[in-house]
Design an enzyme around this catalytic site. Structure first.
Site, mmCIF file in Angstrom:
data_model
loop_
_atom_site.group_PDB
_atom_site.id
_atom_site.type_symbol
_atom_site.label_atom_id
_atom_site.label_comp_id
_atom_site.label_asym_id
_atom_site.label_seq_id
_atom_site.Cartn_x
_atom_site.Cartn_y
_atom_site.Cartn_z
ATOM 1 N N HIS A 125 -10.964 -4.968 2.715
ATOM 2 C CA HIS A 125 -10.560 -5.882 3.785
ATOM 3 C C HIS A 125 -10.166 -5.139 5.067
ATOM 4 C CE1 HIS A 125 -6.331 -5.184 2.837
ATOM 5 N NE2 HIS A 125 -6.233 -6.084 1.884
ATOM 6 N N HIS A 166 0.258 -11.736 -9.079
ATOM 7 C CA HIS A 166 -0.021 -11.692 -7.632
ATOM 8 C C HIS A 166 -1.344 -12.413 -7.389
ATOM 9 C CE1 HIS A 166 -0.515 -10.327 -3.608
ATOM 10 N NE2 HIS A 166 -1.091 -9.162 -3.833
ATOM 11 N N GLU A 214 -3.363 -12.361 -4.653
ATOM 12 C CA GLU A 214 -4.372 -11.895 -3.693
ATOM 13 C C GLU A 214 -5.730 -11.834 -4.401
ATOM 14 O OE1 GLU A 214 -3.317 -8.537 -1.242
ATOM 15 O OE2 GLU A 214 -5.079 -8.833 0.029
ATOM 16 N N ASP A 222 -8.133 -9.887 -4.912
ATOM 17 C CA ASP A 222 -8.599 -8.806 -5.786
ATOM 18 C C ASP A 222 -8.007 -8.887 -7.184
ATOM 19 O OD1 ASP A 222 -6.293 -8.295 -4.253
ATOM 20 O OD2 ASP A 222 -6.424 -6.132 -4.541
ATOM 21 N N HIS A 225 3.460 -7.544 -3.017
ATOM 22 C CA HIS A 225 2.912 -7.358 -1.710
ATOM 23 C C HIS A 225 2.819 -8.655 -0.894
ATOM 24 C CE1 HIS A 225 -1.245 -7.030 0.386
ATOM 25 N NE2 HIS A 225 -0.367 -6.527 1.209
ATOM 26 N N ASP A 238 0.501 -4.667 -7.293
ATOM 27 C CA ASP A 238 0.163 -3.677 -6.248
ATOM 28 C C ASP A 238 1.144 -2.505 -6.195
ATOM 29 O OD1 ASP A 238 -2.135 -4.872 -5.232
ATOM 30 O OD2 ASP A 238 -1.057 -6.029 -3.722
ATOM 31 N N TYR A 256 -1.787 4.645 0.267
ATOM 32 C CA TYR A 256 -1.615 3.238 -0.134
ATOM 33 C C TYR A 256 -0.315 2.678 0.438
ATOM 34 C CZ TYR A 256 -1.702 -0.689 -3.433
ATOM 35 O OH TYR A 256 -1.720 -1.939 -4.001
ATOM 36 N N HIS A 274 -3.870 -1.239 -9.362
ATOM 37 C CA HIS A 274 -4.889 -0.368 -8.759
ATOM 38 C C HIS A 274 -4.636 1.071 -9.185
ATOM 39 C CE1 HIS A 274 -6.397 -3.415 -5.960
ATOM 40 N NE2 HIS A 274 -5.166 -3.656 -5.557
#
Ligand code: FEO
Length: 404
Positions: A24, A78, A80, A82, A145, A164, A196, A229
């Site tokens: 992104h 989460h 988001e 991904d 996040h 995250d 990150y 991640h």
């Protein structure tokens, strides 16, 4: 890559995204992974999903452990894209599963999917889920996040599934910190953590400190930290907690980043003279030409150094476009505890140096003033002025760094 056991029936069932370089808009030179976890117990539980185009890989990994129909619970830490956009595939295979998520998560999820047929339980900090021999404790982590975020702690196994937080954008065949370090290096892993943090979590330092303290207050003592991640921390989970606390405190190297762009090499020549001055004053610097460097790398270097010099030619009376883009990105990340100076070549009226200072003051950063701008092309005398400016900035950085 097939499922990997993290500890006692807790499996990584995610996917490696070896090729992604634009996440992104954020440069990911190492690729990334979408980690999610299957907990095999009397009531099998999936924690998070993966990005939609990797859902087949996740399902294949789950099938290596059990029939996905057996899943009784899906925890969404989460929402988001991904991490959540594989959930429709899971709910198709296990339609009776209960989804556990925060209220803000539920409100977000209904913007992605028709959730009317899904059974959703909203949870808060301190709520638990018993799935057989194991029980899972939830801890809300709003803004880490996104507002919906939470983490899940498998109490019997001391495994913190942290979405995250504590992650890194790394694609690797290694799943664990000890494996990664054996084939790469501690420095590479640390660099990925800083990259990150700088690009994603920099604005939330005080929240991070508070949440790490809350983990302690709740009596949690994670022996494994499993983010969504990158690499899972099992050899030294304390390392990532220490790194996060240091970064949240605004820790930086006694070094300088010189981030510049140039039109006809005049600002570049200023950069070189300034870098010599910084070096001769006993401080190392990293020189970054923005047009040749991803924005996310420039921000990482900004974050690592206590001092940054920003060099911009003046174009049409304002700051050069790449520098403007960098400053806009930086403004959103709200850095603290850094000192900034500015320089650049001008044709006639100038304006870029003034604009850089206005922006960094708006962010609330310490400044080293006056900056330096000079007409057209640096003369020998101008280069001496730039050298002296570099020396002066290095002294300012030393003095400022001593406060931390
Ligand atoms: Fe990896 Fe905030 O998503």
């Amino acid at each position: 890559m097939k499922a990997v056991e993290v500890r006692n029936g807790i499996y990584w069932v995610g996917a490696i995204d070896w090729a992604v370089r634009d996440f992104h808009g954020y440069e990911t030179p190492r690729g990334t992974s979408y980690n999610n976890y299957l907990i095999a117990d009397e009531e099998p539980t999936l924690v998070d999903t993966v990005k939609y185009d990797f859902a087949d890989l996740m399902i294949k990994n789950i099938k290596g452990i059990m029939d996905p129909k057996a899943i009784k619970h899906v925890i969404i830490n989460h929402i988001e894209n991904d991490h959540v956009t594989g959930i429709d595939r899971i709910m198709h295979l296990a339609p009776g599963a209960t989804i556990h998520m925060t209220e803000r998560g539920r409100k977000g999820l209904e913007r992605f999917y028709d959730i009317s047929g899904w059974h959703i339980r909203t949870v808060k900090t301190g709520d638990t889920l018993r799935i057989g021999r194991k029980s899972i404790l939830f801890l809300e982590t709003p803004m880490l996040h996104w507002p919906d975020s939470m983490v899940s702690y498998v109490q019997e196994d001391k495994v913190l599934i942290s979405q995250d937080a504590f992650g890194q954008h790394i694609a690797s065949s290694s799943r664990f910190d000890d494996e990664f370090v054996a084939c790469s290096s501690v420095a590479d892993l640390e660099d990925a953590v800083i990259d990150y943090y700088a690009n994603i979590l920099m604005p939330f330092g005080s929240l991070i400190k508070g949440k790490i303290a809350e983990i302690g207050k709740l009596g949690l003592d994670p022996e494994i930290i499993a983010p969504d991640h990158g690499i899972i921390w099992r050899a030294d989970p304390g390392k990532i907690l220490r790194m996060y606390l240091d970064m949240a405190e605004g820790k930086a190297d006694l070094s300088v980043a010189i981030i510049y762009d140039t039109m006809w090499h005049s600002t570049e020549r200023m950069t070189q003279a300034i870098a010599r001055g910084v070096k001769d004053s006993g401080i190392e610097s990293r020189v970054i030409k923005l047009r040749a460097t991803p924005m996310s790398v420039a921000v990482k270097e900004f974050w690592k150094a206590r001092g940054t010099l920003i060099g911009s030619p003046t174009l049409n009376n304002i700051v050069f476009p790449t520098i403007a883009q960098f400053l806009t990105y930086l403004r959103g990340l709200r850095p603290k505890n850094r000192v900034v100076g500015a320089f650049g070549s001008i044709g006639w009226g100038g304006g870029a140096v003034k604009e850089v200072y206005e922006t960094v003051k708006q962010i609330g950063l310490e400044t080293h003033e006056p900056g330096i701008d000079l007409l057209y092309r640096p003369s020998f005398e101008d280069e001496e002025r730039c050298y002296e400016f570099g020396c002066g900035f290095a002294e300012k950085v030393k003095e400022y760094h001593a406060k931390f």
